[in-house]
Design a protein around this motif. Structure first.
Motif, PDB file in Angstrom:
ATOM      1  N   UNK A  52     -44.844   1.184 -16.509  1.00 16.42           N
ATOM      2  CA  UNK A  52     -43.723   2.117 -16.375  1.00 16.42           C
ATOM      3  C   UNK A  52     -42.421   1.371 -16.154  1.00 16.42           C
ATOM      4  N   UNK A  53     -42.433   0.381 -15.268  1.00 15.81           N
ATOM      5  CA  UNK A  53     -41.213  -0.376 -14.981  1.00 15.81           C
ATOM      6  C   UNK A  53     -40.733  -1.147 -16.212  1.00 15.81           C
ATOM      7  N   UNK A  54     -41.614  -1.835 -16.971  1.00 15.54           N
ATOM      8  CA  UNK A  54     -41.131  -2.477 -18.198  1.00 15.54           C
ATOM      9  C   UNK A  54     -40.562  -1.494 -19.229  1.00 15.54           C
ATOM     10  N   UNK A  55     -41.101  -0.278 -19.298  1.00  9.06           N
ATOM     11  CA  UNK A  55     -40.543   0.720 -20.220  1.00  9.06           C
ATOM     12  C   UNK A  55     -39.111   1.062 -19.816  1.00  9.06           C
ATOM     13  N   UNK A  56     -38.882   1.234 -18.520  1.00  9.34           N
ATOM     14  CA  UNK A  56     -37.537   1.566 -18.043  1.00  9.34           C
ATOM     15  C   UNK A  56     -36.581   0.401 -18.294  1.00  9.34           C
ATOM     16  N   UNK A  57     -36.995  -0.813 -17.944  1.00 13.85           N
ATOM     17  CA  UNK A  57     -36.143  -1.989 -18.150  1.00 13.85           C
ATOM     18  C   UNK A  57     -35.876  -2.204 -19.637  1.00 13.85           C
ATOM     19  N   UNK A  58     -36.896  -2.065 -20.442  1.00 19.37           N
ATOM     20  CA  UNK A  58     -36.749  -2.246 -21.880  1.00 19.37           C
ATOM     21  C   UNK A  58     -35.816  -1.207 -22.485  1.00 19.37           C
ATOM     22  N   UNK A  59     -35.908   0.017 -22.032  1.00 21.25           N
ATOM     23  CA  UNK A  59     -35.040   1.079 -22.542  1.00 21.25           C
ATOM     24  C   UNK A  59     -33.580   0.818 -22.176  1.00 21.25           C
ATOM     25  N   UNK A  60     -33.352   0.369 -20.961  1.00 15.04           N
ATOM     26  CA  UNK A  60     -31.979   0.061 -20.542  1.00 15.04           C
ATOM     27  C   UNK A  60     -31.432  -1.123 -21.329  1.00 15.04           C
ATOM     28  N   UNK A  61     -32.218  -2.180 -21.463  1.00 20.68           N
ATOM     29  CA  UNK A  61     -31.762  -3.351 -22.223  1.00 20.68           C
ATOM     30  C   UNK A  61     -31.563  -3.019 -23.700  1.00 20.68           C
ATOM     31  N   UNK A  62     -32.465  -2.236 -24.268  1.00 17.03           N
ATOM     32  CA  UNK A  62     -32.306  -1.819 -25.661  1.00 17.03           C
ATOM     33  C   UNK A  62     -31.074  -0.966 -25.861  1.00 17.03           C
ATOM     34  N   UNK A  63     -30.793  -0.098 -24.900  1.00 18.25           N
ATOM     35  CA  UNK A  63     -29.602   0.739 -24.980  1.00 18.25           C
ATOM     36  C   UNK A  63     -28.337  -0.107 -24.862  1.00 18.25           C
ATOM     37  N   UNK A  64     -28.361  -1.110 -23.998  1.00 19.05           N
ATOM     38  CA  UNK A  64     -27.224  -2.030 -23.901  1.00 19.05           C
ATOM     39  C   UNK A  64     -27.053  -2.818 -25.196  1.00 19.05           C
ATOM     40  N   UNK A  65     -28.172  -3.269 -25.780  1.00 20.89           N
ATOM     41  CA  UNK A  65     -28.107  -3.960 -27.062  1.00 20.89           C
ATOM     42  C   UNK A  65     -27.561  -3.065 -28.162  1.00 20.89           C
ATOM     43  N   UNK A  66     -27.999  -1.825 -28.169  1.00 18.65           N
ATOM     44  CA  UNK A  66     -27.508  -0.849 -29.147  1.00 18.65           C
ATOM     45  C   UNK A  66     -26.012  -0.640 -28.990  1.00 18.65           C
ATOM     46  N   UNK A  67     -25.568  -0.455 -27.745  1.00 16.27           N
ATOM     47  CA  UNK A  67     -24.155  -0.155 -27.520  1.00 16.27           C
ATOM     48  C   UNK A  67     -23.266  -1.342 -27.856  1.00 16.27           C
ATOM     49  N   UNK A  68     -23.689  -2.551 -27.528  1.00 14.37           N
ATOM     50  CA  UNK A  68     -22.852  -3.707 -27.850  1.00 14.37           C
ATOM     51  C   UNK A  68     -22.907  -4.057 -29.334  1.00 14.37           C
ATOM     52  N   UNK A  69     -24.030  -3.798 -29.984  1.00 13.69           N
ATOM     53  CA  UNK A  69     -24.146  -4.116 -31.409  1.00 13.69           C
ATOM     54  C   UNK A  69     -23.248  -3.224 -32.249  1.00 13.69           C
ATOM     55  N   UNK A  70     -23.172  -1.951 -31.902  1.00 23.06           N
ATOM     56  CA  UNK A  70     -22.397  -1.033 -32.706  1.00 23.06           C
ATOM     57  C   UNK A  70     -20.948  -0.895 -32.255  1.00 23.06           C
ATOM     58  N   UNK A  71     -20.559  -1.637 -31.232  1.00 26.49           N
ATOM     59  CA  UNK A  71     -19.148  -1.672 -30.859  1.00 26.49           C
ATOM     60  C   UNK A  71     -18.395  -2.666 -31.716  1.00 26.49           C
ATOM     61  N   UNK A  72     -19.117  -3.586 -32.350  1.00 27.53           N
ATOM     62  CA  UNK A  72     -18.590  -4.544 -33.310  1.00 27.53           C
ATOM     63  C   UNK A  72     -17.476  -5.408 -32.749  1.00 27.53           C
TER      64      UNK A  72
END
Length: 136
Positions: free
Chosen positions: A5-25
């Motif tokens: 459960x904890x890795x799912x939460x951490x992974x989701x937060x990190x993936x969301x941060x990666x998504x947000x920084x990738x598409x901010x260009x």
């Protein structure tokens, strides 16, 4: 299950941060735009659950009998699972969009690795912590 459960939460937060920084260009934005992109990136949570948990269980099964370099081998399997997960997701998307979706492999791979690598690292850390903490 607590080690998943904890890795799912951490992974989701990190993936969301990666998504947000990738598409901010690389452009300058204010805090509210970043939060909007971060919240949009939380769309990755179902993908992390659907792909991350089965891959994690499969990796645990594969490395169960490994004796030497267990942590390194497990980490490499998590990186490989990010690549395989990206390929599977792009294959699913290509059913509707055709082959042109594979031109977007690099951003999808960056997002997948920003999910799978933190998932693997946090999973390894939690396995070590729960193994070393004595139960009462």
């Amino acid at each position: 299950m607590k080690t998943k459960i904890i890795p799912v939460i951490i992974s989701s937060i990190c993936g969301s941060l990666g998504f947000s920084t990738l598409f901010l260009e690389g452009r300058y934005i204010d805090f509210t735009d970043f939060i909007d992109q971060f919240m949009t990136g939380l769309i990755l949570v179902p993908f992390v659950i659907v792909f991350g948990l089965p891959f994690s269980i499969m990796i645990d099964t594969i490395i169960k009998d490994t004796k030497k370099y267990k942590a390194l081998f497990e980490f490499l399997l998590y990186v490989l699972s990010g690549v395989v997960g990206t390929s599977i997701i792009l294959l699913i998307f290509s059913l509707g969009d055709g082959i042109s979706i594979f031109l977007e492999f690099k951003p999808f791979l960056i997002i997948a690795l920003s999910c799978s690598v933190p998932f693997g690292i946090s999973s390894l850390i939690l396995k070590y912590v729960f193994k070393t903490v004595p139960s009462h």
